[in-house]
Scaffold this active site. Sequence first.
Site, PDB file in Angstrom:
ATOM      1  CG  HIS A 294      -1.759  -1.225   1.132  1.00  0.00           C
ATOM      2  ND1 HIS A 294      -3.310  -1.045   0.742  1.00  0.00           N
ATOM      3  CD2 HIS A 294      -1.850  -2.302   1.563  1.00  0.00           C
ATOM      4  CE1 HIS A 294      -3.932  -2.020   0.857  1.00  0.00           C
ATOM      5  NE2 HIS A 294      -3.174  -3.110   1.517  1.00  0.00           N
TER       6      HIS A 294
ATOM      7  CG  ASN B  87      -7.854  -4.445   1.069  1.00  0.00           C
ATOM      8  OD1 ASN B  87      -7.278  -3.488   1.201  1.00  0.00           O
ATOM      9  ND2 ASN B  87      -7.328  -5.700   1.098  1.00  0.00           N
TER      10      ASN B  87
END
Length: 695
Positions: A84, A157
């Site tokens: 990420h 997510n």
Amino acid sequence: MADGKIVQSNLFANNNAKLGSGGEIHQTVEGDHSTLTTNQGLAISDNQNSLKANPRGPTLLEDFILREKITHFDHERIPERIVHARGTGVHGYFELTSSLKDYTTAKILTEVGVQTPLFTRISTVAGGSGSVDTPRDVRGFAVKFYTKEGNWDLVGNNIPVFFIQDAIKFPDLIHAVKMEPDRGFPQSATAHDTFWDFISLTPESMHMVMWIMSDRTIPRSLRMIEGFGVHSFRLINEQGDSTFVKFHWRPKLGLQSTIWDEAVKIAGADQDFLRREMFEAIEAGNYPEWEFAVQLFSQEEADKFPFDHLDPTKLITEELVPLKVIGRMVLDQWPNNFFAETEQVAFCPSHVVPGIDFSNDPLLQGRLFSYLDTQLSRLGSSNFHQIPINAPKCPFANHQRDGHMQMNQPTGRVAYEPNSLSENSPRESSNGFHSATVNESGDKGRIRPESFADHYSQARQFFISQNEYEQAHIASALAFELSKVEYLHIRLAMVAHLLNISEELANRVGNALGLSEMPEAAKTVTKAQEMPPSPALQSIGNMKETLQGRCIGILIADGSDATAINNVKKAVVNAGANAKLIGPKIGGAKLSDGAIQKIDGQLAGTPSVLFDAVVVILSTDVAKQLSVEAAAIDFIRDAYGHLKAIAVDKGGELLMKAANLASDKGVLNALDVEAFIAQAKTRQWDREKMVRTLA
Ligand code: HDE
């Protein structure tokens, strides 16, 4: 905050035992900040030249101003997130609309109408921090709520399930997806051998594979994705009773994705497409908004599910447990500084507030360790919570002391508890965090529960829930990704798994890959169950027909019809979209009425992939000239190929002809503005089979 102002920690506000109390964590040093100084406050007289022995002589070591500046610069980067790394962060607030008082004591979930400040960071997973915005990838959806009772981080997510069932597999998964260690590529792509090698040997990933091969991983906008907490969590009420909960974010603008070919071309046209789009929306006051919803269920209900809710490769369909909308999130403020906020923000799933607790999901359990650990190496100090973006906005106090980059200056003799020397030092409270009372028994061991053994049922359910276009996109994405795999045995192993999900899907992919022989289905421990389709799992099927938050590109040039341009622009803006004028020259275009029209983007650098629908208004003379211009032909051909509505006048029609494009119901007359708007609210899905062969 004025540009260039030095903001420094307020040492003196925090110097008693109640560290950080009052929420005032930073203060600007008062006074005139117009003079450039060193970090010690020394005024600098020359910021252009280093100190030299003579005008053409060597630089002197004595130049402490040069050394301070360069040293600081040398250390500007911190380690990027191992996953990420590429993210976009925005401030906003959460507002509760419906209380969960019966289920939890958490104030953020019980105080209706209260606005809680938050910071949300949306990210890709695999690429480095400088990678493009639009690869096929899962999007991280992390929210830090600065509640009255401490920070709550919901680190989720845009897909409700995950690849693996146990945290111990996470480093393997990430090593497989990241660039291959010997060659250093590909950057941010799953379409390579090591990823599919690992996946083909990991049957538990098959449900997630269906999701990542769907259009959800190529979003049109960060404002048009869902968010999921993924794991089951627990809520605990005043009586100490606990209820399981799954968290959901649903975008007000609806879900929308790009077409794969479009995503690839956007990456070339604008590496920062999604970040820029978010920035522009916020600058324009079009604040992104999500509904916050929960699925609540008891242990008894969970016991009756045909799967184990502690298995993060499973989801609970809305048909099984309906979603209850309880609040909304609005993102309304771009950070002042990307590094200070978006880069330094540290999310940890272990950051919860009283009334919220964890489930035994083994992936979540591993995450409770990992995030705190990673912040120590990324931010370099156990004092990372003192960085303004990470600091709670409620009083917080304890006896932890010292360490790298300590910003607080505690006073007094007492740094321990219990003590009898300080009446005011912080002590534990019965209203503090309590874990749910849960009876744990059984044999210790490294054991995967049998209830986690079914890897195909929900993968199959997802596939059969999709509409025909979505199914075709999944099959084509699999064919594309596996075509980038060099080893035949990996392709075959994947098709063998697909046979357990859907024979039809396996055949479509096998055929698209040109397999001479289909493999046997992969061996399974548990037979797949038949689960009913869940239409709520569709994305194209659930797309909102709206122009809100969308952008229309209008191609014009010298001699274009001024009235037609104004009419279409007005109608598009009235429908909630943004309109951008594109022309051959950035200096502007002289329209039919002689006026010079400003241009937002030059044709060669502003392809139609950046828009949701396009309009072409050209004089016939200019259209003829542009008919041999690749950028103009690509503009209209790509819009057509990406299933967008196209409105044309006579000149636009000429360009259509030059691009060899047939008319259909998505190609409209630029004068019929209403018809264009109606088609621009959706994509021309039926056109797809005319323009590309899908698996
Ligand atoms: Fe993460 N994950 N993760 N993850 N994750 C990180 O923490 C990890 C997982 C997610 O915008 C890291 O601060 C492990 C699931 C997001 O800053 C790291 C496991 C989900 C973000 C880490 C998982 C996520 C991260 C890297 C398996 C969805 C970005 C930098 C047990 C529910 C947050 C950092 C941001 C970031 C570990 C699996 C979401 C290394 C060990 C499942 C959105 O700690």
